[in-house]
Write a protein that holds these residues in place. Structure first.
Motif, PDB file in Angstrom:
ATOM      1  N   ARG A  68      -5.566   2.149   2.155  1.00  0.00           N
ATOM      2  CA  ARG A  68      -4.008   1.886   2.205  1.00  0.00           C
ATOM      3  C   ARG A  68      -3.666   1.579   3.599  1.00  0.00           C
ATOM      4  O   ARG A  68      -2.519   0.803   3.615  1.00  0.00           O
ATOM      5  CB  ARG A  68      -3.461   2.951   1.506  1.00  0.00           C
ATOM      6  CG  ARG A  68      -3.752   4.355   2.040  1.00  0.00           C
ATOM      7  CD  ARG A  68      -2.918   5.563   1.200  1.00  0.00           C
ATOM      8  NE  ARG A  68      -1.428   5.403   1.517  1.00  0.00           N
ATOM      9  CZ  ARG A  68      -0.530   5.799   0.827  1.00  0.00           C
ATOM     10  NH1 ARG A  68      -0.808   6.806  -0.034  1.00  0.00           N
ATOM     11  NH2 ARG A  68       0.596   5.855   1.131  1.00  0.00           N
ATOM     12  N   ASP A  69      -4.182   2.247   4.416  1.00  0.00           N
ATOM     13  CA  ASP A  69      -3.643   2.152   5.866  1.00  0.00           C
ATOM     14  C   ASP A  69      -4.393   1.303   6.899  1.00  0.00           C
ATOM     15  O   ASP A  69      -4.139   0.792   7.842  1.00  0.00           O
ATOM     16  CB  ASP A  69      -3.918   3.558   6.475  1.00  0.00           C
ATOM     17  CG  ASP A  69      -2.893   4.732   6.015  1.00  0.00           C
ATOM     18  OD1 ASP A  69      -1.892   4.160   5.366  1.00  0.00           O
ATOM     19  OD2 ASP A  69      -3.308   5.823   6.084  1.00  0.00           O
ATOM     20  N   ASN A 128      -1.061  -1.495   2.106  1.00  0.00           N
ATOM     21  CA  ASN A 128      -0.302  -1.182   1.083  1.00  0.00           C
ATOM     22  C   ASN A 128       1.385  -1.235   0.937  1.00  0.00           C
ATOM     23  O   ASN A 128       2.190  -1.300   0.142  1.00  0.00           O
ATOM     24  CB  ASN A 128      -0.226   0.589   0.843  1.00  0.00           C
ATOM     25  CG  ASN A 128       0.255   1.178   2.009  1.00  0.00           C
ATOM     26  OD1 ASN A 128       0.585   0.847   2.921  1.00  0.00           O
ATOM     27  ND2 ASN A 128       0.589   2.595   1.580  1.00  0.00           N
ATOM     28  N   LEU A 130      -4.785  -1.262  -9.030  1.00  0.00           N
ATOM     29  CA  LEU A 130      -4.020  -0.559  -8.106  1.00  0.00           C
ATOM     30  C   LEU A 130      -3.569   0.702  -8.712  1.00  0.00           C
ATOM     31  O   LEU A 130      -3.151   0.654 -10.059  1.00  0.00           O
ATOM     32  CB  LEU A 130      -2.710  -1.380  -7.668  1.00  0.00           C
ATOM     33  CG  LEU A 130      -2.760  -2.644  -6.763  1.00  0.00           C
ATOM     34  CD1 LEU A 130      -1.507  -2.848  -6.459  1.00  0.00           C
ATOM     35  CD2 LEU A 130      -3.446  -2.377  -5.709  1.00  0.00           C
ATOM     36  N   ARG A 176       4.459   2.085  -3.411  1.00  0.00           N
ATOM     37  CA  ARG A 176       3.237   1.428  -2.660  1.00  0.00           C
ATOM     38  C   ARG A 176       2.088   1.506  -3.390  1.00  0.00           C
ATOM     39  O   ARG A 176       1.997   2.214  -4.159  1.00  0.00           O
ATOM     40  CB  ARG A 176       3.128   2.210  -1.089  1.00  0.00           C
ATOM     41  CG  ARG A 176       4.180   2.004  -0.149  1.00  0.00           C
ATOM     42  CD  ARG A 176       4.109   2.764   1.006  1.00  0.00           C
ATOM     43  NE  ARG A 176       3.969   4.620   0.346  1.00  0.00           N
ATOM     44  CZ  ARG A 176       3.963   5.473   1.367  1.00  0.00           C
ATOM     45  NH1 ARG A 176       3.756   5.168   2.592  1.00  0.00           N
ATOM     46  NH2 ARG A 176       4.235   6.586   0.952  1.00  0.00           N
ATOM     47  N   SER A 177       0.945   0.775  -3.263  1.00  0.00           N
ATOM     48  CA  SER A 177      -0.283   0.962  -3.604  1.00  0.00           C
ATOM     49  C   SER A 177      -1.096   2.021  -3.070  1.00  0.00           C
ATOM     50  O   SER A 177      -1.799   1.633  -1.973  1.00  0.00           O
ATOM     51  CB  SER A 177      -1.132  -0.281  -3.695  1.00  0.00           C
ATOM     52  OG  SER A 177      -1.185  -0.736  -2.130  1.00  0.00           O
ATOM     53  N   ASP A 178      -0.987   3.133  -3.726  1.00  0.00           N
ATOM     54  CA  ASP A 178      -1.842   4.370  -3.342  1.00  0.00           C
ATOM     55  C   ASP A 178      -3.254   4.061  -3.415  1.00  0.00           C
ATOM     56  O   ASP A 178      -3.894   4.709  -2.498  1.00  0.00           O
ATOM     57  CB  ASP A 178      -1.261   5.652  -4.427  1.00  0.00           C
ATOM     58  CG  ASP A 178      -1.983   6.805  -3.387  1.00  0.00           C
ATOM     59  OD1 ASP A 178      -1.164   7.267  -2.611  1.00  0.00           O
ATOM     60  OD2 ASP A 178      -2.792   7.311  -4.161  1.00  0.00           O
ATOM     61  N   THR A 179      -3.940   3.320  -4.451  1.00  0.00           N
ATOM     62  CA  THR A 179      -4.918   3.192  -4.179  1.00  0.00           C
ATOM     63  C   THR A 179      -5.377   1.713  -4.456  1.00  0.00           C
ATOM     64  O   THR A 179      -4.628   1.109  -5.432  1.00  0.00           O
ATOM     65  CB  THR A 179      -5.654   3.957  -5.491  1.00  0.00           C
ATOM     66  OG1 THR A 179      -5.664   5.372  -5.172  1.00  0.00           O
ATOM     67  CG2 THR A 179      -7.312   3.655  -5.692  1.00  0.00           C
ATOM     68  N   ALA A 180      -6.227   1.043  -4.050  1.00  0.00           N
ATOM     69  CA  ALA A 180      -6.440  -0.484  -4.392  1.00  0.00           C
ATOM     70  C   ALA A 180      -7.884  -0.558  -4.391  1.00  0.00           C
ATOM     71  O   ALA A 180      -8.738  -0.122  -3.494  1.00  0.00           O
ATOM     72  CB  ALA A 180      -5.866  -1.228  -3.090  1.00  0.00           C
ATOM     73  N   ASP A 236      -7.574   8.774   4.674  1.00  0.00           N
ATOM     74  CA  ASP A 236      -7.586   8.011   3.519  1.00  0.00           C
ATOM     75  C   ASP A 236      -9.016   7.767   3.159  1.00  0.00           C
ATOM     76  O   ASP A 236      -9.479   7.470   2.020  1.00  0.00           O
ATOM     77  CB  ASP A 236      -6.665   6.964   3.624  1.00  0.00           C
ATOM     78  CG  ASP A 236      -6.620   6.502   2.227  1.00  0.00           C
ATOM     79  OD1 ASP A 236      -6.394   7.203   1.091  1.00  0.00           O
ATOM     80  OD2 ASP A 236      -6.470   5.070   2.124  1.00  0.00           O
TER      81      ASP A 236
END
Length: 367
Positions: free
Chosen positions: A127-128, A154, A83, A104-108, A242
């Protein structure tokens, strides 16, 4: 809770995976966060062990989730949830304020290392994306959030931190996450700067006011701030969503791996120590990876992988019929992804053929 040891660390009780041989070929694999850089340094840290150990922050995922998890695989593979946190706390405050006061998790990304650890698949989760979130303990309170359908992915990290993010991924995929790695904005910048920057080639200019990025077409040597701007850019590339940003992140990871291999980190002790110090300060890991010895063992299991045998996709998604600003996982295609990983197979092209996630052109802008 009983635990057994693997890859220099520990894992929750379950079937033991086969021990992996040490590979000589240098490599880093970690998402845009460059978390793998510190792992490569792990075996050479020597007397810096205690100092670096003190840098690491950890989360006890096993204790938080208990037995409500998928069964451990017994096929030599390994799965890591990586993350990138968008926390604005501390030095990250220059990037704005948290919405609602929580990160929040900006990238996963889910990194799946196949048996033998000579190849990997990386699945980025938008994320969305609207997912069914399981019930999670709320960070900093004694409350439990009931979860439910149609929650942005996220938000799991916002509600319940690392444990909730891992639980959400495991419920989505049916795959147990062996490890967890998290890095924030400031840590990412410092890692790139310690590496001496990363060289990328852009096929057209990129100018994005939101991420403060201004790159000319052609070869660009990015410092940490510029690299962070690139992996955060979305509105000026692709369709502005995103999904385009994910493609930029995936292209950047491949450029980063090439950079790490080309600069001879092990030939420069000072750079190695500085990089290890910066990286361990930037990372939050699960408790099983939360010491230098465990990271060194983990690094040994990664060294047989290179960029050309790393498959990178976005979780198959389509437009949400109720909200044009959101996407939803495609049920059939997502199952194909998870089934392939569970079966130790490459993700079939059919899984992403109808997905919005891998159709954009943003990834072609950076090479």
């Amino acid at each position: 809770m009983s635990q057994d040891t693997r890859g220099g660390g520990h894992r929750a009780a379950g079937r033991r995976r086969r021990k992996q041989p040490v590979r000589r070929k240098a490599l880093t694999i970690a998402a845009w966060s460059a978390a793998g850089v510190v792992l490569l340094g792990g075996g050479s840290l020597g007397y810096f062990y205690f100092k670096l150990n003190g840098n690491l922050k950890t989360v006890d995922i096993n204790q938080a989730l208990g037995t409500d998890r998928p069964q451990n695989a017994d096929n030599g593979s390994m799965d890591i949830l990586v993350l990138g946190s968008d926390s604005r706390g501390g030095a990250n405050g220059e990037y704005g304020q948290d919405d609602g006061g929580s990160a929040r998790s900006d990238t996963a990304m889910i990194v799946h290392l196949y048996d033998g650890h000579k190849k990997a698949s990386v699945v980025s989760i938008p994320r969305d994306a609207l997912v069914t979130r399981p019930s999670c303990a709320v960070t900093g309170s004694k409350k439990t959030d009931p979860g439910g359908p149609r929650h942005m992915f996220n938000e799991s990290f916002t509600i319940g931190g690392a444990a909730c993010a891992v639980k959400t991924v495991e419920k989505m995929s049916g795959i147990r996450m062996d490890h967890y790695i998290e890095v924030d904005f400031t840590g990412f910048k410092k890692i790139i700067d310690n590496l001496g920057g990363v060289e990328v080639t852009t096929t057209k200019p990129i100018k994005d006011g939101a991420s403060h990025l201004d790159l000319a077409s052609g070869t660009n040597h990015l410092n940490g701030e510029q690299a962070l701007g690139l992996v955060r850019t979305r509105k000026s590339v692709g369709d502005g969503s995103d999904l385009g940003r994910i493609q930029l992140q995936q292209a950047f990871i491949k450029a980063l791996i090439k950079q790490v291999k080309s600069i001879g980190i092990f030939d420069n002790p000072k750079r190695l120590v500085d990089l290890a110090d910066t990286s361990t300060k930037a990372l939050t890991t699960d408790t099983q990876l939360g010491n230098v010895k465990a990271l060194a063992g983990f690094a040994q299991s990664l060294q047989g992988i290179d960029a050309q045998n790393m498959q990178m996709i976005t979780l198959p998604v389509g437009a949400d019929v109720r909200d044009p600003d959101r996407v939803v996982p495609l049920t059939k295609e997502s199952k194909m992804v998870w089934d392939a990983l569970l079966a130790e197979q490459s993700i079939p092209a059919e899984a992403t053929a109808n997905s919005m996630g891998d159709k954009g052109k943003a990834g072609e802008i950076v090479r």
